[in-house]
Design an enzyme around this catalytic site. Structure first.
Site, PDB file in Angstrom:
ATOM      1  N   ASP A 153       0.847  -1.210   0.000  1.00 14.21           N
ATOM      2  CA  ASP A 153       0.000   0.000   0.000  1.00 14.21           C
ATOM      3  C   ASP A 153       0.876   1.252   0.000  1.00 14.21           C
ATOM      4  O   ASP A 153       0.583   2.222   0.672  1.00 14.21           O
ATOM      5  CB  ASP A 153      -0.902  -0.035   1.250  1.00 14.21           C
ATOM      6  CG  ASP A 153      -2.014   1.001   1.188  1.00 14.21           C
ATOM      7  OD1 ASP A 153      -2.341   1.486   0.095  1.00 14.21           O
ATOM      8  OD2 ASP A 153      -2.562   1.320   2.270  1.00 14.21           O
ATOM      9  N   LYS A 156       2.713   3.535  -5.881  1.00 17.30           N
ATOM     10  CA  LYS A 156       2.133   2.610  -6.853  1.00 17.30           C
ATOM     11  C   LYS A 156       3.163   2.119  -7.872  1.00 17.30           C
ATOM     12  O   LYS A 156       3.060   1.003  -8.358  1.00 17.30           O
ATOM     13  CB  LYS A 156       0.931   3.254  -7.553  1.00 17.30           C
ATOM     14  CG  LYS A 156      -0.113   3.842  -6.580  1.00 17.30           C
ATOM     15  CD  LYS A 156      -0.481   2.920  -5.423  1.00 17.30           C
ATOM     16  CE  LYS A 156      -1.001   3.688  -4.218  1.00 17.30           C
ATOM     17  NZ  LYS A 156      -0.980   2.918  -2.968  1.00 17.30           N
ATOM     18  N   ASP A 181      -3.510  -2.829  -2.203  1.00 17.22           N
ATOM     19  CA  ASP A 181      -4.555  -1.803  -2.245  1.00 17.22           C
ATOM     20  C   ASP A 181      -4.373  -0.915  -3.486  1.00 17.22           C
ATOM     21  O   ASP A 181      -3.304  -0.892  -4.086  1.00 17.22           O
ATOM     22  CB  ASP A 181      -4.454  -0.945  -0.965  1.00 17.22           C
ATOM     23  CG  ASP A 181      -5.613   0.035  -0.836  1.00 17.22           C
ATOM     24  OD1 ASP A 181      -6.708  -0.244  -1.381  1.00 17.22           O
ATOM     25  OD2 ASP A 181      -5.436   1.079  -0.175  1.00 17.22           O
ATOM     26  N   ASN A 182      -5.421  -0.201  -3.836  1.00 13.96           N
ATOM     27  CA  ASN A 182      -5.342   0.848  -4.879  1.00 13.96           C
ATOM     28  C   ASN A 182      -4.887   0.359  -6.246  1.00 13.96           C
ATOM     29  O   ASN A 182      -4.257   1.101  -6.996  1.00 13.96           O
ATOM     30  CB  ASN A 182      -4.395   1.984  -4.446  1.00 13.96           C
ATOM     31  CG  ASN A 182      -4.704   2.542  -3.079  1.00 13.96           C
ATOM     32  OD1 ASN A 182      -3.928   2.363  -2.143  1.00 13.96           O
ATOM     33  ND2 ASN A 182      -5.841   3.195  -2.941  1.00 13.96           N
ATOM     34  N   GLU A 213     -11.094   4.716  -0.850  1.00 10.82           N
ATOM     35  CA  GLU A 213     -11.344   4.958   0.564  1.00 10.82           C
ATOM     36  C   GLU A 213     -12.283   6.133   0.870  1.00 10.82           C
ATOM     37  O   GLU A 213     -12.189   7.181   0.304  1.00 10.82           O
ATOM     38  CB  GLU A 213     -10.017   5.156   1.320  1.00 10.82           C
ATOM     39  CG  GLU A 213      -8.958   5.982   0.612  1.00 10.82           C
ATOM     40  CD  GLU A 213      -8.015   5.144  -0.252  1.00 10.82           C
ATOM     41  OE1 GLU A 213      -8.483   4.202  -0.909  1.00 10.82           O
ATOM     42  OE2 GLU A 213      -6.818   5.458  -0.263  1.00 10.82           O
TER      43      GLU A 213
HETATM   44 MG    MG Z   1      -3.983   2.630  -0.062  1.00 12.79          MG
END
Ligand code: MG
Length: 229
Positions: A153, A156, A181-182, A213
């Protein structure tokens, strides 16, 4: 896409309005020390109703919780501590004897997360390491095949290089689980593509469709991948 414009602006803005300092203040003054549930709720409330924070959040947090409960890990690694929100959730559901090491490159953020984790009473089971994965590897010195669970997380553009670093480290074992995540928003397309190509050979991945989120408009994806060895 509009969020490619909004996102950098949001990042710069959230960097300088001292919302993280405010969060530490709110959490440590409004909750009882050691009340882990209250601390998690206070962070969610802050991020939803006062100032947005890039935590995994409650909706995606439940996906993370379930993955941890399913895999019953002993040794867990997190890339990207930020304010310690996901580390708190992780500590809440991981087995009692389990240990989480969470990596954060920003020393100011790491110190704030440390404060929150200590306040919540989980500092003995969660260790904040101020470094990226590449630099932390020697110091962490985990044994071969000892890492059971990884939550990705952080930046990226580091998702894929750090996943490949983990593969080369020998730390993973067949059955190790990596949750990211993401993957859709802000997005980690190379990571997703890599896991698609590795499907059934070195990884088996489940795609969780969800929302970014603390809102219900922007869609996001959490990937849960099991290492096949
Ligand atoms: Mg995140």
């Amino acid at each position: 896409m509009w969020h490619s414009v909004i996102n950098p602006v949001l990042r710069i803005f959230t960097r300088f309005d001292r919302r993280e300092e405010e969060l530490v203040d709110v959490v440590t003054t409004s909750t009882t020390p050691g009340d882990l549930d209250a601390v998690i709720d206070a962070i969610d409330d802050f991020a939803r109703n006062r100032k947005w924070l890039m935590n995994v959040g409650d909706e995606k947090g439940a996906i993370l919780d379930a993955a941890i409960v399913r895999s019953q890990p002993r040794l867990l690694l997190e890339l990207g501590t930020y304010m310690g929100y996901s580390a708190l959730r992780t500590a809440r559901v991981m087995p009692d004897q389990a240990r989480l090491f969470t990596l954060e490159v920003d020393p100011v953020r790491a110190a704030m997360a440390q404060k929150i984790l200590a306040h919540a009473g989980v500092a003995d089971r969660v260790t904040v390491v101020v470094a990226g994965l590449g630099d932390a590897m020697n110091d962490l010195g985990f044994e071969t095949g000892s890492v059971d669970f990884v939550f990705v997380d952080h930046r990226k553009d580091l998702y894929l290089p750090d996943l490949q670093r983990l593969e080369r480290s020998g730390w993973l074992h067949p059955g190790s689980v990596v949750v990211a995540d993401n993957v859709k928003y802000p997005g980690a397309p190379e990571y997703r593509k890599y896991l698609r190509q590795a499907e059934g050979r070195t990884w088996r991945t489940v795609t969780h469709h969800c929302h970014a989120e603390y809102q219900s408009v922007i869609r996001d994806i959490v990937l849960e991948s099991q290492f096949l060895g």
